[in-house]
Design a protein around this motif. Structure first.
Motif, PDB file in Angstrom:
ATOM      1  N   ILE A  90      33.289  31.901  37.869  1.00 39.19           N
ATOM      2  CA  ILE A  90      33.014  33.261  38.350  1.00 39.19           C
ATOM      3  C   ILE A  90      33.540  33.443  39.761  1.00 39.19           C
ATOM      4  CG2 ILE A  90      31.143  34.812  39.046  1.00 39.19           C
ATOM      5  CD1 ILE A  90      29.590  33.785  36.589  1.00 39.19           C
ATOM      6  N   SER A  91      33.317  32.466  40.640  1.00 37.68           N
ATOM      7  CA  SER A  91      33.800  32.603  42.021  1.00 37.68           C
ATOM      8  C   SER A  91      35.331  32.607  42.064  1.00 37.68           C
ATOM      9  CB  SER A  91      33.226  31.507  42.917  1.00 37.68           C
ATOM     10  OG  SER A  91      33.705  30.249  42.544  1.00 37.68           O
ATOM     11  N   THR A  92      35.977  31.825  41.200  1.00 39.73           N
ATOM     12  CA  THR A  92      37.442  31.829  41.136  1.00 39.73           C
ATOM     13  C   THR A  92      37.953  33.184  40.659  1.00 39.73           C
ATOM     14  OG1 THR A  92      37.462  29.461  40.682  1.00 39.73           O
ATOM     15  CG2 THR A  92      39.445  30.686  40.102  1.00 39.73           C
ATOM     16  N   PHE A  97      40.518  38.411  41.852  1.00 37.33           N
ATOM     17  CA  PHE A  97      40.545  39.871  41.828  1.00 37.33           C
ATOM     18  C   PHE A  97      40.702  40.433  43.240  1.00 37.33           C
ATOM     19  CE2 PHE A  97      38.794  44.145  41.833  1.00 37.33           C
ATOM     20  CZ  PHE A  97      39.423  44.704  40.737  1.00 37.33           C
ATOM     21  N   GLN A  98      39.976  39.854  44.197  1.00 35.54           N
ATOM     22  CA  GLN A  98      40.064  40.319  45.577  1.00 35.54           C
ATOM     23  C   GLN A  98      41.452  40.062  46.168  1.00 35.54           C
ATOM     24  OE1 GLN A  98      36.771  38.225  47.285  1.00 35.54           O
ATOM     25  NE2 GLN A  98      35.266  39.718  46.564  1.00 35.54           N
ATOM     26  N   GLU A 100      44.085  40.279  44.487  1.00 36.31           N
ATOM     27  CA  GLU A 100      44.955  41.112  43.658  1.00 36.31           C
ATOM     28  C   GLU A 100      45.929  40.282  42.832  1.00 36.31           C
ATOM     29  OE1 GLU A 100      46.712  44.001  46.282  1.00 36.31           O
ATOM     30  OE2 GLU A 100      44.795  45.020  46.579  1.00 36.31           O
ATOM     31  N   LEU A 101      45.416  39.209  42.225  1.00 33.02           N
ATOM     32  CA  LEU A 101      46.240  38.392  41.348  1.00 33.02           C
ATOM     33  C   LEU A 101      46.227  38.899  39.912  1.00 33.02           C
ATOM     34  CD1 LEU A 101      45.416  34.821  42.665  1.00 33.02           C
ATOM     35  CD2 LEU A 101      47.369  36.282  43.213  1.00 33.02           C
ATOM     36  N   PHE A 102      45.290  39.796  39.598  1.00 36.81           N
ATOM     37  CA  PHE A 102      45.306  40.455  38.302  1.00 36.81           C
ATOM     38  C   PHE A 102      44.785  41.879  38.451  1.00 36.81           C
ATOM     39  CE2 PHE A 102      41.107  38.527  38.411  1.00 36.81           C
ATOM     40  CZ  PHE A 102      40.275  39.437  37.790  1.00 36.81           C
ATOM     41  N   LEU A 103      45.188  42.702  37.510  1.00 37.61           N
ATOM     42  CA  LEU A 103      44.844  44.118  37.498  1.00 37.61           C
ATOM     43  C   LEU A 103      44.006  44.385  36.259  1.00 37.61           C
ATOM     44  CD1 LEU A 103      45.438  47.008  38.664  1.00 37.61           C
ATOM     45  CD2 LEU A 103      47.397  47.057  37.150  1.00 37.61           C
ATOM     46  N   VAL A 104      43.009  45.241  36.388  1.00 34.18           N
ATOM     47  CA  VAL A 104      42.139  45.576  35.258  1.00 34.18           C
ATOM     48  C   VAL A 104      42.292  47.065  34.954  1.00 34.18           C
ATOM     49  CG1 VAL A 104      39.774  45.623  34.386  1.00 34.18           C
ATOM     50  CG2 VAL A 104      40.476  43.810  35.947  1.00 34.18           C
ATOM     51  N   LEU A 105      42.536  47.354  33.689  1.00 34.60           N
ATOM     52  CA  LEU A 105      42.618  48.738  33.220  1.00 34.60           C
ATOM     53  C   LEU A 105      41.488  48.966  32.223  1.00 34.60           C
ATOM     54  CD1 LEU A 105      46.443  48.960  32.484  1.00 34.60           C
ATOM     55  CD2 LEU A 105      45.268  49.706  34.534  1.00 34.60           C
ATOM     56  N   HIS A 106      40.813  50.094  32.369  1.00 35.06           N
ATOM     57  CA  HIS A 106      39.767  50.493  31.425  1.00 35.06           C
ATOM     58  C   HIS A 106      40.267  51.729  30.704  1.00 35.06           C
ATOM     59  CE1 HIS A 106      35.671  52.552  30.737  1.00 35.06           C
ATOM     60  NE2 HIS A 106      35.914  51.751  29.724  1.00 35.06           N
ATOM     61  N   ASN A 107      40.636  51.560  29.441  1.00 29.85           N
ATOM     62  CA  ASN A 107      41.222  52.661  28.667  1.00 29.85           C
ATOM     63  C   ASN A 107      42.377  53.313  29.421  1.00 29.85           C
ATOM     64  OD1 ASN A 107      39.407  52.230  26.587  1.00 29.85           O
ATOM     65  ND2 ASN A 107      37.941  53.706  27.402  1.00 29.85           N
ATOM     66  N   GLU A 108      43.285  52.498  29.932  1.00 28.10           N
ATOM     67  CA  GLU A 108      44.497  52.909  30.644  1.00 28.10           C
ATOM     68  C   GLU A 108      44.224  53.501  32.027  1.00 28.10           C
ATOM     69  OE1 GLU A 108      47.104  55.209  28.205  1.00 28.10           O
ATOM     70  OE2 GLU A 108      46.868  53.852  26.504  1.00 28.10           O
ATOM     71  N   SER A 113      38.293  48.373  42.382  1.00 31.21           N
ATOM     72  CA  SER A 113      37.209  47.773  43.148  1.00 31.21           C
ATOM     73  C   SER A 113      36.178  47.151  42.216  1.00 31.21           C
ATOM     74  CB  SER A 113      36.542  48.843  44.021  1.00 31.21           C
ATOM     75  OG  SER A 113      35.367  48.349  44.607  1.00 31.21           O
ATOM     76  N   LEU A 114      35.578  46.047  42.675  1.00 32.27           N
ATOM     77  CA  LEU A 114      34.528  45.396  41.875  1.00 32.27           C
ATOM     78  C   LEU A 114      33.282  46.260  41.768  1.00 32.27           C
ATOM     79  CD1 LEU A 114      34.867  41.748  43.167  1.00 32.27           C
ATOM     80  CD2 LEU A 114      35.453  42.587  40.899  1.00 32.27           C
ATOM     81  N   THR A 115      33.107  47.171  42.704  1.00 31.10           N
ATOM     82  CA  THR A 115      31.919  48.033  42.691  1.00 31.10           C
ATOM     83  C   THR A 115      32.175  49.359  41.983  1.00 31.10           C
ATOM     84  OG1 THR A 115      32.526  48.926  44.851  1.00 31.10           O
ATOM     85  CG2 THR A 115      31.013  47.026  44.814  1.00 31.10           C
ATOM     86  N   THR A 116      33.312  49.473  41.322  1.00 40.20           N
ATOM     87  CA  THR A 116      33.628  50.688  40.577  1.00 40.20           C
ATOM     88  C   THR A 116      32.588  50.904  39.479  1.00 40.20           C
ATOM     89  OG1 THR A 116      35.989  50.331  40.940  1.00 40.20           O
ATOM     90  CG2 THR A 116      35.373  51.818  39.152  1.00 40.20           C
TER      91      THR A 116
END
Length: 139
Positions: A90-92, A97-98, A100-108, A113-116
């Protein structure tokens, strides 16, 4: 609640992403909570997989075809018997994410932000894109 995440099929020339189902038990309100649940599930699945010494060293045609769909044909055994730490994973993940080594898309829709705050519905799709650094000369 059943959700999906998308993963590129390794070794395939097509750019199609494969939807992989996962479920969450606790309600999540932020991206961080969702990522923590997903990482926890993946580490537990890895740790539950036993170290195998196969009795047979062959694969059936169906097993080869199924593995080829994922892009890697293997016997499925786990070679390392070391249990992985959920907290370390989890810490890794949070650090990656902080950084910016990967990007997350939610339904495109990109989540920056982690607090989104998240509003989840059944069968929502999350896409994870691994970003790579390019190296080379400017001139």
């Amino acid at each position: 609640m059943r959700l999906f995440y998308q993963q590129k099929v390794i070794g395939k020339k097509s750019r199609k992403l494969q939807k992989i189902p996962f479920s969450i038990e606790e309600p999540v309100t932020t991206l961080q909570e969702l990522l923590v649940q997903l990482v926890t599930q993946q580490v537990q699945q890895y740790n539950d997989k036993k170290v195998d010494t196969p009795l047979h060293l062959y694969l059936t045609d169906q097993q080869i075809e199924d593995a080829a769909q994922h892009g890697k044909v293997h016997f499925g055994e786990k070679k390392n018997d070391t249990l992985q730490s959920v907290d370390q994973a989890i810490s890794t993940m949070l650090l990656a994410f902080q950084d910016e080594l990967f990007l997350v898309l939610h339904n495109e829709e990109s989540l920056d932000s982690l607090t989104t705050p998240l509003t989840l519905q059944e069968d929502d799709v999350f896409t994870f894109i691994k970003l790579t650094m390019l190296a080379g000369r400017i001139w």
